[in-house]
Design a protein around this motif. Structure first.
Motif, mmCIF file in Angstrom:
data_model
loop_
_atom_site.group_PDB
_atom_site.id
_atom_site.type_symbol
_atom_site.label_atom_id
_atom_site.label_comp_id
_atom_site.label_asym_id
_atom_site.label_seq_id
_atom_site.Cartn_x
_atom_site.Cartn_y
_atom_site.Cartn_z
ATOM 1 N N ARG A 202 37.624 38.486 34.806
ATOM 2 C CA ARG A 202 38.180 38.770 33.477
ATOM 3 C C ARG A 202 37.752 40.144 32.973
ATOM 4 O O ARG A 202 38.559 40.926 32.467
ATOM 5 C CB ARG A 202 37.739 37.699 32.482
ATOM 6 N N ILE A 203 36.470 40.469 33.111
ATOM 7 C CA ILE A 203 35.978 41.758 32.609
ATOM 8 C C ILE A 203 36.564 42.909 33.417
ATOM 9 O O ILE A 203 36.911 43.955 32.854
ATOM 10 C CB ILE A 203 34.435 41.790 32.600
ATOM 11 N N ALA A 204 36.709 42.728 34.722
ATOM 12 C CA ALA A 204 37.312 43.778 35.555
ATOM 13 C C ALA A 204 38.754 44.023 35.119
ATOM 14 O O ALA A 204 39.205 45.172 35.021
ATOM 15 C CB ALA A 204 37.250 43.380 37.024
ATOM 16 N N GLN B 35 26.654 43.994 34.263
ATOM 17 C CA GLN B 35 25.795 42.839 34.003
ATOM 18 C C GLN B 35 26.342 41.588 34.678
ATOM 19 O O GLN B 35 25.591 40.822 35.289
ATOM 20 C CB GLN B 35 25.660 42.603 32.498
ATOM 21 N N ALA B 36 27.641 41.377 34.578
ATOM 22 C CA ALA B 36 28.260 40.189 35.164
ATOM 23 C C ALA B 36 28.173 40.224 36.690
ATOM 24 O O ALA B 36 27.909 39.193 37.323
ATOM 25 C CB ALA B 36 29.721 40.077 34.721
ATOM 26 N N VAL B 37 28.358 41.407 37.271
ATOM 27 C CA VAL B 37 28.250 41.549 38.723
ATOM 28 C C VAL B 37 26.812 41.272 39.160
ATOM 29 O O VAL B 37 26.576 40.590 40.162
ATOM 30 C CB VAL B 37 28.715 42.951 39.180
ATOM 31 N N GLY B 38 25.846 41.773 38.399
ATOM 32 C CA GLY B 38 24.441 41.505 38.713
ATOM 33 C C GLY B 38 24.120 40.022 38.654
ATOM 34 O O GLY B 38 23.437 39.475 39.538
ATOM 35 N N THR B 39 24.634 39.355 37.642
ATOM 36 C CA THR B 39 24.409 37.917 37.496
ATOM 37 C C THR B 39 25.044 37.159 38.653
ATOM 38 O O THR B 39 24.423 36.265 39.236
ATOM 39 C CB THR B 39 24.991 37.409 36.159
ATOM 40 N N LEU B 40 26.268 37.522 39.001
ATOM 41 C CA LEU B 40 26.953 36.840 40.101
ATOM 42 C C LEU B 40 26.247 37.105 41.429
ATOM 43 O O LEU B 40 26.084 36.194 42.241
ATOM 44 C CB LEU B 40 28.415 37.282 40.177
ATOM 45 N N SER B 41 25.795 38.329 41.637
ATOM 46 C CA SER B 41 25.066 38.655 42.871
ATOM 47 C C SER B 41 23.793 37.834 42.988
ATOM 48 O O SER B 41 23.482 37.294 44.057
ATOM 49 C CB SER B 41 24.716 40.143 42.912
ATOM 50 N N SER B 42 23.068 37.721 41.891
ATOM 51 C CA SER B 42 21.841 36.921 41.886
ATOM 52 C C SER B 42 22.147 35.457 42.167
ATOM 53 O O SER B 42 21.431 34.791 42.920
ATOM 54 C CB SER B 42 21.133 37.026 40.531
ATOM 55 N N LEU B 43 23.215 34.976 41.572
ATOM 56 C CA LEU B 43 23.615 33.587 41.773
ATOM 57 C C LEU B 43 23.981 33.342 43.237
ATOM 58 O O LEU B 43 23.609 32.319 43.810
ATOM 59 C CB LEU B 43 24.795 33.268 40.852
ATOM 60 N N LEU B 44 24.668 34.294 43.842
ATOM 61 C CA LEU B 44 25.030 34.158 45.255
ATOM 62 C C LEU B 44 23.782 34.142 46.140
ATOM 63 O O LEU B 44 23.725 33.423 47.131
ATOM 64 C CB LEU B 44 25.967 35.285 45.689
ATOM 65 N N LEU C 241 33.438 39.940 44.216
ATOM 66 C CA LEU C 241 32.444 41.023 44.218
ATOM 67 C C LEU C 241 32.930 42.195 45.063
ATOM 68 O O LEU C 241 32.793 43.354 44.666
ATOM 69 C CB LEU C 241 31.108 40.518 44.751
ATOM 70 N N GLU C 242 33.490 41.890 46.211
ATOM 71 C CA GLU C 242 33.991 42.961 47.084
ATOM 72 C C GLU C 242 35.130 43.712 46.408
ATOM 73 O O GLU C 242 35.189 44.946 46.481
ATOM 74 C CB GLU C 242 34.468 42.367 48.417
ATOM 75 N N ALA C 243 36.012 43.007 45.741
ATOM 76 C CA ALA C 243 37.138 43.639 45.051
ATOM 77 C C ALA C 243 36.650 44.571 43.938
ATOM 78 O O ALA C 243 37.162 45.694 43.789
ATOM 79 C CB ALA C 243 38.074 42.587 44.484
ATOM 80 N N VAL C 244 35.654 44.128 43.189
ATOM 81 C CA VAL C 244 35.121 44.948 42.093
ATOM 82 C C VAL C 244 34.420 46.187 42.657
ATOM 83 O O VAL C 244 34.558 47.283 42.123
ATOM 84 C CB VAL C 244 34.155 44.117 41.214
ATOM 85 N N GLN C 245 33.696 46.012 43.746
ATOM 86 C CA GLN C 245 32.986 47.139 44.339
ATOM 87 C C GLN C 245 33.951 48.160 44.934
ATOM 88 O O GLN C 245 33.703 49.357 44.877
ATOM 89 C CB GLN C 245 31.987 46.656 45.378
ATOM 90 N N GLN C 246 35.072 47.697 45.478
ATOM 91 C CA GLN C 246 36.068 48.620 46.013
ATOM 92 C C GLN C 246 36.771 49.388 44.905
ATOM 93 O O GLN C 246 37.112 50.539 45.063
ATOM 94 C CB GLN C 246 37.107 47.860 46.847
#
Length: 107
Positions: A17-19, A72-81, A100-105
């Motif tokens: 959503r944020i992306a 922040q959301a990516v960091g939270t999701l990465s930690s959760l993974l 995560l890959e889509a956002v990083q690309q």
């Protein structure tokens, strides 16, 4: 286990959503800037142009805010993974990795 999958699904949705928001604010700023140029060329009322400029400024301010929230959301999701490695075979985990890959690309 279902609770952990649900958390993963929710956090993936937050990142998505944020992306999407960030992209939309960028597009909106470009559209408003074009509209302002047309209005100025067409000799529109100064009040209307000024209001459109305020809308443009607001859209431009939202970009950095969305970027900060996305990080922040990516960091939270990465930690959760990282903490939920045992869920690697679930659909929620795979979707989270893809997001995560889509956002990083896109960055």
């Amino acid at each position: 286990m279902a609770d952990r999958q649900r958390k993963l699904k929710i956090q993936t949705g937050v990142v998505r959503r944020i992306a999407k928001e960030k992209i939309m604010y960028g597009q909106e700023a470009v559209e408003i800037a074009e509209k302002i140029k047309k209005m100025q060329a067409g000799g529109e009322d100064e009040y209307v142009i000024r209001k459109q400029k305020e809308c443009l400024e607001e859209s431009e301010r939202m970009g950095p805010d969305c970027q900060k929230r996305l990080q922040q959301a990516v960091g939270t999701l990465s930690s959760l993974l990282e903490t939920e490695k045992d869920l690697e075979e679930t659909e929620e985990y795979k979707n989270a990795v893809k997001q995560l890959e889509a956002v990083q690309q896109a960055a």
